[in-house]
Design a protein around this motif. Structure first.
Motif, short mmCIF file in Angstrom:
data_model
loop_
_atom_site.label_atom_id
_atom_site.label_comp_id
_atom_site.label_asym_id
_atom_site.label_seq_id
_atom_site.Cartn_x
_atom_site.Cartn_y
_atom_site.Cartn_z
N ALA A 231 0.83 6.64 -6.80
CA ALA A 231 -0.32 7.50 -7.05
C ALA A 231 0.07 8.98 -6.95
CB ALA A 231 -1.44 7.17 -6.06
N GLU B 83 0.08 11.83 -9.90
CA GLU B 83 -0.64 13.08 -9.65
C GLU B 83 0.25 14.29 -9.93
OE1 GLU B 83 -2.61 15.46 -5.82
OE2 GLU B 83 -2.14 13.33 -5.66
N GLY C 212 1.98 1.81 -3.44
CA GLY C 212 0.84 2.29 -4.21
C GLY C 212 0.56 3.75 -3.97
N ASP C 213 0.66 4.19 -2.70
CA ASP C 213 0.45 5.60 -2.38
C ASP C 213 1.51 6.47 -3.06
OD1 ASP C 213 -1.69 4.90 -0.81
OD2 ASP C 213 -0.57 4.97 1.08
N GLU D 127 -0.22 -1.01 -11.26
CA GLU D 127 -0.70 -0.66 -9.92
C GLU D 127 -2.18 -0.31 -10.06
OE1 GLU D 127 -0.41 -0.33 -5.85
OE2 GLU D 127 1.19 -0.96 -7.25
N VAL D 128 -3.03 -1.13 -9.49
CA VAL D 128 -4.47 -0.98 -9.67
C VAL D 128 -4.92 0.41 -9.23
CG1 VAL D 128 -6.75 -1.86 -8.99
CG2 VAL D 128 -4.84 -3.45 -9.37
N GLY D 129 -5.69 1.06 -10.09
CA GLY D 129 -6.20 2.38 -9.79
C GLY D 129 -5.22 3.50 -10.01
N VAL D 130 -3.97 3.15 -10.41
CA VAL D 130 -2.93 4.17 -10.61
C VAL D 130 -2.45 4.17 -12.05
CG1 VAL D 130 -0.65 4.99 -9.90
CG2 VAL D 130 -2.21 3.99 -8.21
N GLY D 131 -1.98 3.03 -12.53
CA GLY D 131 -1.49 2.98 -13.90
C GLY D 131 -0.43 1.91 -14.08
N ARG D 132 0.16 1.95 -15.27
CA ARG D 132 1.15 0.96 -15.69
C ARG D 132 2.55 1.57 -15.58
NH1 ARG D 132 0.38 -3.61 -18.70
NH2 ARG D 132 2.19 -4.46 -19.78
N SER E 223 0.82 -1.20 0.00
CA SER E 223 0.00 0.00 0.00
C SER E 223 0.86 1.25 0.00
CB SER E 223 -0.94 0.00 1.20
OG SER E 223 -0.21 -0.05 2.42
#
Length: 362
Positions: free
Chosen positions: A9, A13, A5-6, A76-81, A2
């Protein structure tokens, strides 16, 4: 994962192109060419080992254990490749992750010359994308494949290491193959692809003589081949290619390249006055003059052919940068820093142009 992932993300952004993770250091983001320390805690050695263990996919674990480095793609699910490289430094894993945008870019979105459309429309031949690392070669290749997919009914097969942009069939039918997962190597995949009825073949990187040899043969037999090569200018890409071969093969290879080359496109990314990045693009199309120079082993004259071939779409780096400065997209200082011949560009910006005999034209 996680925390990773943060971080990813947050990187997306902020518009970061790359994320660098090294032990005991805060993560570093590359944004518009510059490096910035992220507001995340440093990762301990054990945390780096856990991240590497969880990220590295099964098909490259053997390579990672043996060679202590490997390439692969990660979603990364919800973020991108992301295109990932994991490697060891002082006995501890480190990571470099490049964000691959989901949307296939266009010529317009990448600020590329419209003349590159001919590379997608060519029925056969070789198109070489060259430039240094992180100069935008992968994005331009993706744009060309995307353009073919939107406009042509063709069978496209890609061989990549790893797969970066993911394509969805439009007018074309596309199969993407990843080295290590779907085929053993670029050369192995290329040997087999000729039996798979392709019209267009994308080879992520021409790394060795065998790969280049098969790619040239594919172009000779009526296929359009797109690939990348590390070279600083379009004219330097040819010696770079030829030097991959034994000396006794180079003349034959040079003749084959002269007959089958469509274009060499070389890129440099320049920081813009507005804070982004823009490509300066050098274009070498295989005009009759260029073909004659290559066949006649007069490669040292290619730079002059590029400079004087604007009517045929040829363009040097300095000509491209001249236009970027004139349009206010990049500053004069940045333009001169990235020019092939800074003094010549400085004179051009002052309105002074010289012919081949160094006589002032204007």
């Amino acid at each position: 994962m996680s925390s990773l992932g943060d971080l990813l993300a947050r990187a997306v952004e902020l518009g970061a192109s790359d994320v660098h993770l090294t032990p005991k250091q805060r993560p570093v983001l590359r944004i518009n060419g510059g490096l910035y320390v992220a507001d995340f805690e440093p990762l301990a050695d054990d945390e780096m080992r856990i991240i590497a263990q969880e990220l590295v996919p099964p098909h490259v674990r053997g390579q990672f254990e043996e060679c202590h480095e490997c390439d692969f793609s990660h979603v990364e699910v919800g973020v991108g490749r992301f295109r990932c490289n994991v490697f060891y430094g002082k006995g501890v894993p480190a990571l470099a992750l490049r964000h691959v945008k989901a949307e296939i870019p266009t010529l317009e979105s990448l600020n590329l010359p419209p003349g590159l459309r001919s590379c997608a429309a060519a029925p056969c031949g070789i198109v070489i994308l060259s430039g240094t690392t992180s100069s935008g070669k992968s994005s331009t290749l993706a744009e060309l494949i995307g353009l073919i997919n939107r406009t042509e009914q063709r069978r496209i097969i890609t061989i990549e290491d790893p797969i970066e942009y993911e394509f969805v069939d439009d007018r074309s039918t596309i199969t993407q193959r990843e080295v290590g997962l779907d085929t053993r190597s670029f050369a192995t995949g290329l040997r087999q692809v000729l039996r798979q009825d392709p019209d267009v073949i994308l080879v992520g990187e021409a790394r060795d003589a065998e790969t280049l040899r098969i790619a040239i043969m594919a172009a000779e037999t009526g296929h359009l081949v797109l690939t990348t090569l590390h070279a600083g200018t379009a004219s330097l890409a040819l010696p770079r290619l030829l030097n991959e071969f034994p000396a006794d093969e180079r003349d034959r290879v040079r003749q084959a390249v002269a007959a089958n080359l469509h274009a060499i496109v070389c890129q440099r990314l320049l920081p813009t006055a507005q804070g982004g990045l823009v490509p300066a693009v050098e274009c070498l199309f295989n005009t009759p003059i260029v073909r004659k120079l290559i066949a006649g082993d007069a490669i040292e004259k290619l730079d002059a052919a590029i400079e004087t071939g604007n009517e045929d779409g040829l363009q040097s780096f300095d000509q491209a940068i001249f236009q970027l400065v004139r349009q206010g997209i990049v500053t004069e200082r940045v333009g001169l820093e990235h020019a092939t011949h800074p003094e010549k560009l400085r004179m051009n910006l002052e309105g002074i142009f010289l012919d081949d005999s160094h006589h002032i034209l204007t």
